[in-house]
Design an enzyme around this catalytic site. Sequence first.
Site, PDB file in Angstrom:
ATOM      1  N   CYS A 180      -0.055  -4.725   2.208  1.00  0.00           N
ATOM      2  CA  CYS A 180       0.086  -6.176   2.300  1.00  0.00           C
ATOM      3  C   CYS A 180      -0.376  -6.609   3.685  1.00  0.00           C
ATOM      4  CB  CYS A 180       1.535  -6.605   2.081  1.00  0.00           C
ATOM      5  SG  CYS A 180       2.177  -6.248   0.421  1.00  0.00           S
ATOM      6  N   GLU A 202       6.647   0.214   2.805  1.00  0.00           N
ATOM      7  CA  GLU A 202       7.562   0.718   1.785  1.00  0.00           C
ATOM      8  C   GLU A 202       8.605   1.612   2.435  1.00  0.00           C
ATOM      9  OE1 GLU A 202       7.508   3.116  -2.505  1.00  0.00           O
ATOM     10  OE2 GLU A 202       5.626   2.684  -1.452  1.00  0.00           O
ATOM     11  N   LEU A 240       0.417  -7.604  -2.038  1.00  0.00           N
ATOM     12  CA  LEU A 240      -0.049  -6.622  -3.014  1.00  0.00           C
ATOM     13  C   LEU A 240       1.197  -6.172  -3.765  1.00  0.00           C
ATOM     14  CD1 LEU A 240      -2.407  -4.907  -4.131  1.00  0.00           C
ATOM     15  CD2 LEU A 240      -1.761  -3.148  -2.485  1.00  0.00           C
ATOM     16  N   SER A 241       1.332  -6.590  -5.009  1.00  0.00           N
ATOM     17  CA  SER A 241       2.573  -6.380  -5.759  1.00  0.00           C
ATOM     18  C   SER A 241       2.718  -4.928  -6.191  1.00  0.00           C
ATOM     19  CB  SER A 241       2.597  -7.288  -6.999  1.00  0.00           C
ATOM     20  OG  SER A 241       2.517  -8.638  -6.624  1.00  0.00           O
TER      21      SER A 241
END
Length: 224
Positions: free
Chosen positions: A2, A78, A52-53
């Site tokens: 992202c 993450e 960005l899913s």
Amino acid sequence: MCGIAGIYQLNQEKVKWSELRRFTDTMYHRGPDGGGYELLHEDRIGFGHRRLSILDLSEQGKQPMYFKNKYCITYNGEVYNFLEIKKELLTKGHSFKTETDTEIILAAYQTWGKDAFSKFNGMWAFAIWDIEEKKLLLCRDRFGVKPLHFIYIPEKVFAFASETVAFADLDGFAKEPDEQALLFSMQNLSALEPSGNTIYKHIKQLLPGHFMEVDPKTGIKSTR
């Protein structure tokens, strides 16, 4: 991957919505699934996010994300062990609206403060605005996997972004190469990262494993 961005006007001026959106959207390639933009602190701070899913593909997973009207975050990365941390937070009375690790970061920060960062395993770069305390905090993972660049012009502006490309679209800032840094990097390609510098004048990197606090009066302070 992202993209995160932010502008903090240190001189009482307001962040322009058009500038925040332009500044953030230079990194469209990092997050083609959506963009989010928020003005905070009487419009003196702007947070941007290119998404960005990956986790929680619903609208509830969008960023910038608020938590209990106390924090707002823009986050790239993450936290691999977020489910373990979530279980611990549930025992402390927290409840959650999303399935994201983003919400876990905020709950952990509310619970343990900066000590929460040592609990995280993963890769991350994020900025948190504490709405009640009026504090801006940035953090980068201990291995520096996720990038986090910033500029700081005292009594004028602090801005951050995942990529240096964004700063070309920051009003009042001229993105110029730093000749000494370029020569230095040509001699040793890995030398700039531990120095916190980049090949551009005034554009710095938050060092891996560090967090930074930004205060309009006292400036910036980076610690491990």
